[in-house]
Write a protein that holds these residues in place. Structure first.
Motif, PDB file in Angstrom:
ATOM      1  N   ALA A  37      45.503  50.615  37.777  1.00 27.61           N
ATOM      2  CA  ALA A  37      45.912  49.209  37.793  1.00 27.61           C
ATOM      3  C   ALA A  37      45.064  48.374  36.845  1.00 27.61           C
ATOM      4  N   GLY A  38      43.774  48.712  36.738  1.00 30.68           N
ATOM      5  CA  GLY A  38      42.917  47.987  35.802  1.00 30.68           C
ATOM      6  C   GLY A  38      43.367  48.169  34.356  1.00 30.68           C
ATOM      7  N   ILE A  39      43.750  49.393  33.987  1.00 29.45           N
ATOM      8  CA  ILE A  39      44.230  49.645  32.626  1.00 29.45           C
ATOM      9  C   ILE A  39      45.526  48.872  32.359  1.00 29.45           C
ATOM     10  N   ILE A  40      46.439  48.904  33.314  1.00 28.58           N
ATOM     11  CA  ILE A  40      47.716  48.219  33.136  1.00 28.58           C
ATOM     12  C   ILE A  40      47.520  46.701  33.075  1.00 28.58           C
ATOM     13  N   ASN A  41      46.632  46.169  33.901  1.00 26.16           N
ATOM     14  CA  ASN A  41      46.399  44.722  33.898  1.00 26.16           C
ATOM     15  C   ASN A  41      45.739  44.258  32.609  1.00 26.16           C
ATOM     16  N   VAL A  42      44.816  45.066  32.070  1.00 28.09           N
ATOM     17  CA  VAL A  42      44.215  44.719  30.778  1.00 28.09           C
ATOM     18  C   VAL A  42      45.275  44.731  29.684  1.00 28.09           C
ATOM     19  N   TRP A  43      46.157  45.716  29.735  1.00 27.65           N
ATOM     20  CA  TRP A  43      47.241  45.780  28.747  1.00 27.65           C
ATOM     21  C   TRP A  43      48.177  44.582  28.882  1.00 27.65           C
ATOM     22  N   ASN A  44      48.520  44.192  30.109  1.00 29.91           N
ATOM     23  CA  ASN A  44      49.370  43.016  30.310  1.00 29.91           C
ATOM     24  C   ASN A  44      48.687  41.745  29.825  1.00 29.91           C
ATOM     25  N   GLY A  45      47.391  41.618  30.116  1.00 29.76           N
ATOM     26  CA  GLY A  45      46.667  40.444  29.640  1.00 29.76           C
ATOM     27  C   GLY A  45      46.624  40.363  28.125  1.00 29.76           C
ATOM     28  N   LEU A  46      46.434  41.513  27.479  1.00 28.91           N
ATOM     29  CA  LEU A  46      46.443  41.540  26.019  1.00 28.91           C
ATOM     30  C   LEU A  46      47.817  41.179  25.467  1.00 28.91           C
TER      31      LEU A  46
END
Length: 307
Positions: A20-29
């Motif tokens: 979830a952390g990887i996906i959230n960082v990608w969404n934020g970017l």
């Protein structure tokens, strides 16, 4: 990208929080990058070349994502090469989505205006049948792919089909645009440049005093007469006309003298900052949709089929 949480937890073996952390960082970017891309599109490239860049980068990113799977590399475990390809793919896909979001709608509007103008000159009736048909086909393809792709066991095939489609659509887009003799609009100037100019002009006149009456001839007015407000009073110095030089000489340096309208537009953007900060809570709720909720659905249906 919607099922990326499942891919990271099942294939990579990551924990739910790590994935979830990887996906959230990608969404934020993905949500942050439209700001610089909008500046480049408005100031340098224009909507057509920015859209072409987004299609090209998106196709490469999906290709790298396909190559990062274990089936593509023929390995049984996740190695450094796969991780490098995966993270590069995420960055490229984020850049592609962000640049597309700032150029696609504007480019379609330019095409629609040009088609309407040409039809009026030729006396044709444009009923928009082609656009409606295209939207229907797109909706049908999206629904079919959403239903079919989850049942494909191989992740390389799941990622490979969108990569091939993205490459084909890039070729069709390039052929259609370069064969179509249209006058593409170039860069029109970015509002971000105006905001930066106001700050630079205000800082360069930080030692100047403001008159008590804000609506005097001491401030430069453009064609649209706008009254100065008392919000962020320091920025009013950007429109201050210095008595040491003529107004014509000062107007030549846009980074030293801004109009009252440009100053007020900058103030409006600054007053929107608290509203933008509150949208962080919306982002937190949105991040649950393609991470935790997806894991809940997988466990629910898995237990249901097991029973």
């Amino acid at each position: 990208m919607w099922v990326m949480q499942t891919y990271l937890t099942t294939v990579w073996g990551l924990s739910v929080s790590h994935a979830a952390g990887i996906i959230n960082v990608w969404n934020g970017l993905t949500f942050f990058l439209p700001i610089p891309f909008a500046f480049f599109a408005d100031s340098f490239f224009g909507n057509f070349y920015m859209l072409m860049f987004s299609c090209f980068v998106d196709a490469i990113g999906l290709g790298f994502l396909t190559l990062s799977t274990r089936q593509s590399l023929g390995s049984e475990s996740i190695g450094g090469t796969q991780k490098a390809l995966f993270y590069i793919a995420l960055a490229l896909i984020a850049a592609g989505l962000a640049s597309r979001s700032v150029s696609q709608v504007q480019f379609f509007k330019e095409q629609e205006e040009e088609t309407t103008h040409s039809n009026k000159e030729e006396g044709n009736c444009d009923c928009g049948l082609g656009q409606k048909l295209t939207c229907c086909v797109m909706a049908i393809v999206i629904i079919i792919c959403s239903l079919v792709l989850p049942f494909i066991p191989s992740w390389s095939v799941r990622f490979g089909i969108p990569a091939i489609c993205s490459l084909l659509l890039l070729l069709i887009f390039l052929i259609g645009q370069f064969c179509h003799s249209s006058q593409r609009k170039g860069p029109q100037g970015s509002p971000l440049t105006t905001i930066l100019r106001v700050f630079v002009a205000a800082i360069s006149k930080k030692s100047e005093k403001l008159p008590e009456d804000h609506n005097t001839e001491s401030f430069y007015q453009s064609d649209d007469h706008v009254e100065l407000t008392h919000w962020f009073r320091f920025l009013n110095k950007a429109a201050r006309i210095l008595p040491t030089a003529s107004i014509e000489e000062q107007k030549k340096n846009k980074w030293h003298l801004c109009s009252v309208k440009e100053v007020e537009d900058t103030k409006v953007c600054l007053r929107m900052t608290p509203l933008c900060i509150t949208l962080v809570l919306c982002g937190l709720v949105f991040s649950l949709g393609n991470t935790y909720f997806l894991e809940q659905a997988n466990h629910f249906f898995g237990n249901l089929f097991y029973l």
